[in-house]
Write a protein that holds these residues in place. Structure first.
Motif, short mmCIF file in Angstrom:
data_model
loop_
_atom_site.label_atom_id
_atom_site.label_comp_id
_atom_site.label_asym_id
_atom_site.label_seq_id
_atom_site.Cartn_x
_atom_site.Cartn_y
_atom_site.Cartn_z
N GLU A 137 0.91 -1.37 0.03
CA GLU A 137 0.09 0.16 0.01
C GLU A 137 0.75 1.21 -0.03
OE1 GLU A 137 -3.43 -0.10 -0.09
OE2 GLU A 137 -3.65 -1.93 -0.14
N ARG A 138 0.63 2.30 -0.73
CA ARG A 138 1.42 3.46 -0.93
C ARG A 138 0.38 4.54 -0.43
NH1 ARG A 138 2.41 0.36 -5.22
NH2 ARG A 138 4.66 -0.09 -5.65
N TYR A 139 1.29 5.40 0.48
CA TYR A 139 0.81 6.66 1.06
C TYR A 139 2.11 7.71 0.91
CZ TYR A 139 -2.05 3.04 3.19
OH TYR A 139 -2.59 1.91 3.76
N GLU A 140 1.80 8.89 1.43
CA GLU A 140 2.60 9.90 1.64
C GLU A 140 2.65 10.21 3.10
OE1 GLU A 140 1.54 13.19 -1.07
OE2 GLU A 140 3.05 12.30 -2.70
N LEU A 141 3.83 10.57 3.51
CA LEU A 141 4.07 10.95 4.91
C LEU A 141 4.81 12.26 5.20
CD1 LEU A 141 4.89 8.83 7.73
CD2 LEU A 141 6.45 10.60 7.38
N LEU A 142 4.44 13.05 6.14
CA LEU A 142 5.07 14.28 6.57
C LEU A 142 5.26 14.13 8.10
CD1 LEU A 142 4.39 17.78 5.65
CD2 LEU A 142 4.51 17.28 7.75
N ALA A 143 6.59 14.27 8.46
CA ALA A 143 6.88 14.19 9.74
C ALA A 143 7.06 15.55 10.44
CB ALA A 143 7.95 13.47 10.07
N THR A 144 6.45 15.64 11.56
CA THR A 144 6.92 16.92 12.51
C THR A 144 7.28 16.39 13.98
OG1 THR A 144 6.12 19.09 13.03
CG2 THR A 144 4.45 17.26 13.12
N VAL A 145 7.13 17.41 14.92
CA VAL A 145 7.63 17.11 16.31
C VAL A 145 6.33 16.69 16.90
CG1 VAL A 145 9.40 18.70 16.54
CG2 VAL A 145 7.25 19.68 17.01
N HIS A 146 6.07 16.03 18.17
CA HIS A 146 5.04 15.75 18.90
C HIS A 146 4.77 16.78 19.72
CE1 HIS A 146 2.42 13.73 21.74
NE2 HIS A 146 2.46 12.59 20.86
N PRO A 147 3.38 16.96 19.80
CA PRO A 147 2.91 18.33 20.87
C PRO A 147 3.61 18.20 22.16
CG PRO A 147 1.07 17.38 19.58
CD PRO A 147 2.38 16.57 19.35
N SER A 148 3.70 17.08 22.63
CA SER A 148 4.20 16.75 24.43
C SER A 148 5.64 17.54 24.26
CB SER A 148 4.38 15.51 24.53
OG SER A 148 5.38 14.77 23.73
N SER A 149 6.26 17.63 23.05
CA SER A 149 7.87 18.23 23.10
C SER A 149 7.70 19.88 23.33
CB SER A 149 8.69 17.81 21.76
OG SER A 149 8.16 18.51 20.77
N VAL A 150 6.56 20.26 22.89
CA VAL A 150 6.24 21.87 22.95
C VAL A 150 5.86 21.96 24.17
CG1 VAL A 150 5.24 23.86 21.96
CG2 VAL A 150 5.72 21.79 20.24
N VAL A 151 4.86 21.06 24.66
CA VAL A 151 4.41 21.31 26.11
C VAL A 151 5.54 21.53 27.25
CG1 VAL A 151 3.19 20.24 27.85
CG2 VAL A 151 2.17 20.38 25.56
N ARG A 152 6.50 20.70 26.93
CA ARG A 152 7.69 20.90 27.92
C ARG A 152 8.48 22.00 27.81
NH1 ARG A 152 7.86 15.22 26.26
NH2 ARG A 152 9.45 15.63 24.94
N LEU A 153 8.62 22.97 26.91
CA LEU A 153 9.11 23.96 26.76
C LEU A 153 8.57 25.13 27.52
CD1 LEU A 153 10.30 23.54 23.03
CD2 LEU A 153 11.43 23.08 24.98
N SER A 154 9.32 26.44 27.58
CA SER A 154 8.84 27.61 28.29
C SER A 154 9.33 28.83 27.37
CB SER A 154 8.88 27.53 29.69
OG SER A 154 10.26 27.84 29.83
N GLY A 155 8.44 29.99 27.41
CA GLY A 155 9.10 31.28 27.01
C GLY A 155 9.25 31.30 25.36
N ASP A 156 10.22 31.73 25.01
CA ASP A 156 10.78 31.80 23.58
C ASP A 156 10.83 30.56 22.68
OD1 ASP A 156 10.48 34.70 23.76
OD2 ASP A 156 12.79 35.02 23.82
N ASP A 157 11.60 29.63 23.64
CA ASP A 157 11.59 28.33 23.10
C ASP A 157 10.45 27.70 22.74
OD1 ASP A 157 14.30 28.45 23.29
OD2 ASP A 157 14.45 27.34 25.18
N ARG A 158 9.19 27.76 23.56
CA ARG A 158 7.96 27.38 23.59
C ARG A 158 7.22 28.07 22.37
NH1 ARG A 158 3.80 24.97 27.43
NH2 ARG A 158 1.81 25.15 26.39
N ASP A 159 7.43 29.28 22.25
CA ASP A 159 6.92 29.98 21.23
C ASP A 159 7.31 29.46 19.61
OD1 ASP A 159 5.37 31.48 22.91
OD2 ASP A 159 6.67 33.34 22.84
N CYS A 160 8.53 29.22 19.75
CA CYS A 160 9.25 28.93 18.54
C CYS A 160 8.90 27.61 17.96
CB CYS A 160 10.90 29.20 18.64
SG CYS A 160 11.91 28.80 17.23
N ALA A 161 8.89 26.66 19.07
CA ALA A 161 8.52 25.19 18.75
C ALA A 161 7.27 25.25 18.16
CB ALA A 161 8.98 24.43 19.85
N PHE A 162 6.30 25.88 18.76
CA PHE A 162 4.67 25.90 18.36
C PHE A 162 4.58 26.52 17.16
CE2 PHE A 162 0.61 27.86 18.20
CZ PHE A 162 -0.05 26.79 18.74
#
Length: 215
Positions: free
Chosen positions: A173-198
């Motif tokens: 079976e053939r599909y297409e995939l796009l990968a990104t970060v898991h939202p939990s990795s953004v939850v763990r950040l704060s400040g500018d780092d979180r804004d950038c990751a979001f």
């Protein structure tokens, strides 16, 4: 020696739709995670969804409520989807592993997320493959390394291949995939780092929606 898991194949009904798969998954014992988890947390969403999002595994809230992406990471994903102009109700949301893996804190009711092993992800992959066959999405969005590697293999790196639309082949079976970060990795950040990751997560979700013309 790593534990051996029988795998979920014998619990997956051939040719079943999402409803039949969900019912069958409730009794799955394809790996040992079912012993401690409250319940199987199967995917949810329309069976004709054009976008299918795959995370790692249910968390504590998801394990208790039986629905994917309803905890802190799910709430952040909702915010990112809204910012990207995507209607969550039109998505199919699931996880690579259907049971919550955790460490229990002694003298406490707290349960801390523990990353599933590759063996556990492989054992659970027949469910994910069955979901893909049933939904036949135009694009799969892998949220984080566990989801991406469960589909693309252990050498896949989200850090270097995120945001790219890549071919995905599973059992002819053939599909297409796009990968990104898991939202939990953004939850763990704060400040500018979180804004950038979001902002990066929103950018990738917009790219996914634009790929299928679903915004």
């Amino acid at each position: 020696m790593a534990p051996r898991h029988p795998g979920a194949e014998q619990w997956v009904p051939d040719g079943a739709g999402i409803g039949g798969l969900r019912r069958a998954a409730r009794t799955c014992e394809g790996c040992d995670l079912y012993r401690e988890a409250t319940q199987t947390v199967f995917g949810e969403g329309p069976a004709n969804a054009r976008l299918l999002l795959v995370g790692e595994q249910p968390g504590d809230v998801e394990d208790r409520e039986g629905e994917p992406f309803v905890g802190p990471a799910g709430r952040l994903l909702d915010q990112a989807l809204e910012a990207a102009g995507i209607d969550r109700s039109r998505l199919y949301l699931t996880n690579a592993v259907k049971h919550f893996k955790f460490d229990r804190i002694e003298a406490s009711s707290r349960r801390l997320h523990k990353k599933p092993t590759r063996g556990e992800a492989i054992a659970c992959r027949p469910w994910l493959q069955a979901e893909l066959r049933a939904v036949a999405p135009e694009l799969v969005v892998a949220l984080g390394a566990t989801a991406a590697q469960s589909l693309m293999g252990p050498d896949f790196r989200v850090s270097t291949q995120r945001g790219e639309v890549l071919p995905l082949e599973l059992d002819d079976e053939r599909y297409e995939l796009l990968a990104t970060v898991h939202p939990s990795s953004v939850v763990r950040l704060s400040g500018d780092d979180r804004d950038c990751a979001f902002a990066g997560l929103v950018r990738d979700l917009r790219a996914a929606a634009d790929t299928v013309g679903d915004r």
